[in-house]
Design an enzyme around this catalytic site. Structure first.
Site, PDB file in Angstrom:
ATOM      1  N   HIS A 181      29.997  17.853  -7.677  1.00 53.49           N
ATOM      2  CA  HIS A 181      28.838  17.995  -6.792  1.00 53.49           C
ATOM      3  C   HIS A 181      28.723  19.489  -6.454  1.00 53.49           C
ATOM      4  O   HIS A 181      27.638  20.031  -6.465  1.00 53.49           O
ATOM      5  CB  HIS A 181      29.027  17.122  -5.554  1.00 53.49           C
ATOM      6  CG  HIS A 181      27.826  17.052  -4.681  1.00 53.49           C
ATOM      7  ND1 HIS A 181      26.585  16.647  -5.145  1.00 53.49           N
ATOM      8  CD2 HIS A 181      27.637  17.343  -3.363  1.00 53.49           C
ATOM      9  CE1 HIS A 181      25.710  16.694  -4.155  1.00 53.49           C
ATOM     10  NE2 HIS A 181      26.319  17.116  -3.069  1.00 53.49           N
TER      11      HIS A 181
ATOM     12  N   CYS B 102      20.975  13.732  -1.364  1.00 52.57           N
ATOM     13  CA  CYS B 102      21.373  14.527  -2.528  1.00 52.57           C
ATOM     14  C   CYS B 102      22.090  13.717  -3.598  1.00 52.57           C
ATOM     15  O   CYS B 102      22.458  14.248  -4.639  1.00 52.57           O
ATOM     16  CB  CYS B 102      22.237  15.691  -2.067  1.00 52.57           C
ATOM     17  SG  CYS B 102      21.382  16.640  -0.809  1.00 52.57           S
TER      18      CYS B 102
ATOM     19  N   GLU C 190      35.708  18.125  -1.835  1.00 53.28           N
ATOM     20  CA  GLU C 190      35.590  17.539  -3.173  1.00 53.28           C
ATOM     21  C   GLU C 190      36.866  17.813  -3.972  1.00 53.28           C
ATOM     22  O   GLU C 190      37.325  16.966  -4.746  1.00 53.28           O
ATOM     23  CB  GLU C 190      34.358  18.093  -3.906  1.00 53.28           C
ATOM     24  CG  GLU C 190      34.129  17.406  -5.245  1.00 53.28           C
ATOM     25  CD  GLU C 190      32.809  17.781  -5.915  1.00 53.28           C
ATOM     26  OE1 GLU C 190      32.151  18.747  -5.462  1.00 53.28           O
ATOM     27  OE2 GLU C 190      32.442  17.096  -6.897  1.00 53.28           O
TER      28      GLU C 190
ATOM     29  N   LYS D 166      25.340  23.576 -10.088  1.00 55.61           N
ATOM     30  CA  LYS D 166      24.591  24.201  -8.984  1.00 55.61           C
ATOM     31  C   LYS D 166      24.846  25.700  -8.872  1.00 55.61           C
ATOM     32  O   LYS D 166      24.073  26.413  -8.234  1.00 55.61           O
ATOM     33  CB  LYS D 166      24.943  23.530  -7.659  1.00 55.61           C
ATOM     34  CG  LYS D 166      24.447  22.097  -7.555  1.00 55.61           C
ATOM     35  CD  LYS D 166      24.728  21.491  -6.190  1.00 55.61           C
ATOM     36  CE  LYS D 166      24.313  20.033  -6.112  1.00 55.61           C
ATOM     37  NZ  LYS D 166      25.286  19.121  -6.759  1.00 55.61           N
TER      38      LYS D 166
END
Lengths: 80, 411
Positions: free
Chosen positions: B301, B161, B312, B333
């Site tokens: 991310h 990813c 994160e 995302k």
């Protein structure tokens, strides 16, 4: 199967696999020189022929089938 | 020192098949997640994905070629075409050996792999002679070079990813060190296939919010339950500054740094201490000569998995200290799902547009933050704000971390 019936099916496979204009698919047409195929195209083309006609083309024979007419003749003989 | 700027952008995404539509929909907080239509997912535990919609392959791909390309490669060519046209890059006057391609994918031609395996089970003679060249991850990079006659450095960096973030980072370094003047860089992925969805679902990595697809991708929210598989491509034209100036190219932003680390901890779970992730952020700041308090925006991310978003958040705090609470952090995302090997590229494109326009898109579906996710994730719509420096984080299975730092271009 008559030679004409074989020819029609072979021409259809060539048009589909190579994306060429039907008028270019003459019996004398050479797959690589005239129809823009590369070596992988010709392998795929003959795989399509094998599948459609339910035949197996040995590698030493496949190497000689360089033109549309030769494929039709080969099948006509094999299927007669 | 050679400087690297961005002169062209191209995307195919679940919320827009061109950069302008994508960016407008990001700012509007548009959801791209829905029910899977690519195959019958009725007996799958996960029935949702972020699929690309209304996509017509570009006419530069002939019908014959189209049958011999996996979808990920088709996405890559479309995004590359948009980026190259956007950059007005004409190969005619260029030295072809100074223009390279670095396009990656996390998995490559998975759909094709599945279909050809079915043929293999019938008979080994039925496997397509095009199977190998269509399936390999690097075929998109090779295909783009063939189409546009680009003979410079060309390969694909694979890191799940984080693939396209590494691909862009390495392309940036190639230009900096003088091996190329222009790099077409990014990633593409087409993972909405039965094998892929089953594999990710059985890892328990995916959201199973099948009754509310539009709410399934909810990074940093306390009820997040996994990521949503997305598909598409993102491609950037990176260019050495003087080369861009000589052509009179428009410049979106400057790439200021790239850093990569590994967790060296677990194949899929991130290191709970977030040491390597935070080290990557610190390292990119060092390399770019930027202080932690000069970072105004982080494109996270932000996958919407329970572990990623929590860890994160720790990484950002460790890297930026108290300034972490003043940074706007968003997850692209939340709208487009996880594009796996293409995620880093489409998210860097969002980051670049944010820096250029002083605007950040929201993180959607963040209704009640996880208490352990206590930073500013911009949950209430797009925000106008001055951005001096921004970073984009990408992390991949295998423990791969890549961080890219961008700024406005100033003379």
């Amino acid at each position: 199967m008559t030679r004409d019936e074989i020819k029609q099916k072979v021409v259809d496979i060539i048009i589909e696999k190579l994306g060429v204009d039907p008028s270019a698919v003459t019996e004398g047409a050479h797959f690589i020189k005239d129809l823009g195929a590369d070596s992988l195209d010709t392998v795929e083309l003959l795989m399509g022929v094998e599948e459609t006609f339910n035949v197996e083309i040995p590698d030493e024979e496949a190497g000689k089938l360089e033109t549309v007419g030769k494929v039709i003749d080969y099948l006509a003989q094999k299927l007669s | 020192m050679r400087r690297v700027v961005v002169t062209g952008l191209g995307v195919v995404t679940p919320i827009g098949n061109d950069v302008r539509t994508y960016w407008q929909n990001l700012l509007a907080g548009k959801n791209g997640v829905g029910y899977i239509t690519r195959f019958d997912a009725s007996n799958f535990s996960v029935k949702i994905a972020a699929e690309v919609r209304d996509f017509d392959p570009p006419s530069i791909i002939s019908p014959k070629q189209l049958r011999r390309m996996d979808l990920f490669n088709i996405f890559a060519v479309q995004a590359a075409k948009e980026a190259i046209e956007d950059a007005q890059l004409n190969m005619e006057p260029e030295n072809p050996y100074r223009v390279g391609v670095s396009i990656s994918s996390g998995i490559g031609g998975l759909e094709l792999w599945e279909k050809q395996h079915m043929r293999l089970l019938e008979s080994p003679t039925k496997v397509s002679p095009f199977f190998i060249p269509m399936m390999i991850v690097n075929v998109a990079s090779g295909d783009v070079a063939i189409r546009w006659g680009m003979k410079g450095p060309n390969y694909s960096v694979v890191s799940a990813c984080a693939s396209s973030a590494h691909a862009i980072g390495e392309a940036f370094e190639l230009i900096k060190r003088g091996d190329a003047d222009v790099m077409i860089a990014g990633g593409a992925e087409a993972p909405v296939t039965p094998l892929s969805i089953a594999g990710f679902a059985n890892m328990k990595a995916l959201s199973t919010r099948n009754d509310e697809p539009e709410k399934a991708s909810r990074p940093f929210d306390k009820d997040r339950d996994g990521f949503v598989v997305g598909e598409g491509a993102g491609i950037l034209v990176l260019e050495e500054l003087d080369h861009a100036r000589r052509r009179g190219a428009k410049i979106y932003a400057e790439i200021r740094g790239y850093a990569a680390t590994a967790d060296a901890y677990h194949v899929t779970a991130p290191d709970p201490t977030a040491e390597s992730q935070s080290y990557a952020i610190k390292r990119v700041l060092d390399k770019a000569g930027v202080k932690p308090d000069e970072i105004d925006y982080i494109n996270a991310h932000g996958t919407s998995t329970p572990l990623n978003d929590k860890i994160e958040t720790i990484a950002v705090k460790k890297a930026l200290g108290d300034h972490a609470y003043k940074v706007a952090i968003t997850s692209t995302k939340s709208m487009i799902g996880h594009l796996l090997g293409a995620a880093g590229a489409v998210e860097l494109i969002a980051t670049i547009l944010s820096v250029k326009e002083d605007k950040v898109h929201p993180t959607i579906n963040l209704e009640e933050p996880d208490p352990e996710c206590d930073l500013d994730y911009v949950p209430d719509g797009a925000r106008d704000m001055e951005i001096r420096y921004a970073i984009s984080n990408s992390f991949g299975f295998g423990g791969h971390n890549a961080v890219i730092l961008v700024s406005k271009h100033e003379e």
